[in-house]
Design a protein around this motif. Sequence first.
Motif, PDB file in Angstrom:
ATOM      1  N   HIS A 150      -8.077  -7.074  -9.811  1.00 51.56           N
ATOM      2  CA  HIS A 150      -8.285  -6.919  -8.369  1.00 51.56           C
ATOM      3  C   HIS A 150      -7.041  -6.371  -7.673  1.00 51.56           C
ATOM      4  N   LEU A 151      -6.538  -5.268  -8.197  1.00 54.13           N
ATOM      5  CA  LEU A 151      -5.340  -4.673  -7.619  1.00 54.13           C
ATOM      6  C   LEU A 151      -5.613  -4.142  -6.218  1.00 54.13           C
ATOM      7  N   ASP A 152      -4.564  -4.089  -5.404  1.00 53.24           N
ATOM      8  CA  ASP A 152      -4.695  -3.609  -4.035  1.00 53.24           C
ATOM      9  C   ASP A 152      -4.827  -2.079  -4.007  1.00 53.24           C
ATOM     10  N   ARG A 153      -5.153  -1.561  -2.845  1.00 58.24           N
ATOM     11  CA  ARG A 153      -5.396  -0.110  -2.685  1.00 58.24           C
ATOM     12  C   ARG A 153      -4.193   0.738  -3.054  1.00 58.24           C
ATOM     13  N   MET A 154      -2.999   0.299  -2.693  1.00 49.47           N
ATOM     14  CA  MET A 154      -1.801   1.082  -2.982  1.00 49.47           C
ATOM     15  C   MET A 154      -1.580   1.176  -4.490  1.00 49.47           C
TER      16      MET A 154
END
Length: 127
Positions: free
Chosen positions: A47-51
């Motif tokens: 669930h990595l962030d958008r960046m």
Amino acid sequence: MKPHRQSLYKAFGCALRGIVTAVKTERNMKIHMAAALIVLIAAALLHLDRMSWLFLILAIAIVFIAELMNTAIEAVVDLISPQKHVLARLAKDTAAGAALVAAAFAVMVGLLVFYQPVWEWIQSMTN
């Protein structure tokens, strides 16, 4: 005389054919495709962030672009200079070097992006 322009549809078809051919025939493209798939699955599972996604996708694109250019340069050099020549070797080695730099960049991006989330996941498994 006006230069012949192909339709946009045909241009995209040619581009896709080039990508598919490179994936089918080039060992390194197969390796890069597999690595990209693994990275994208890991990014989704963590669930990595958008960046982080942005950096991963950018690194993957750079590797694919470099490898496609390497394949194109090798093909043109082989066509123009089927015999061994020092400049042909230089062109091929330099193009391969560009692909290697792109792959090294992608590994560094992967380490920076995945280090903390993987470390946190490992910590959660041991607690």
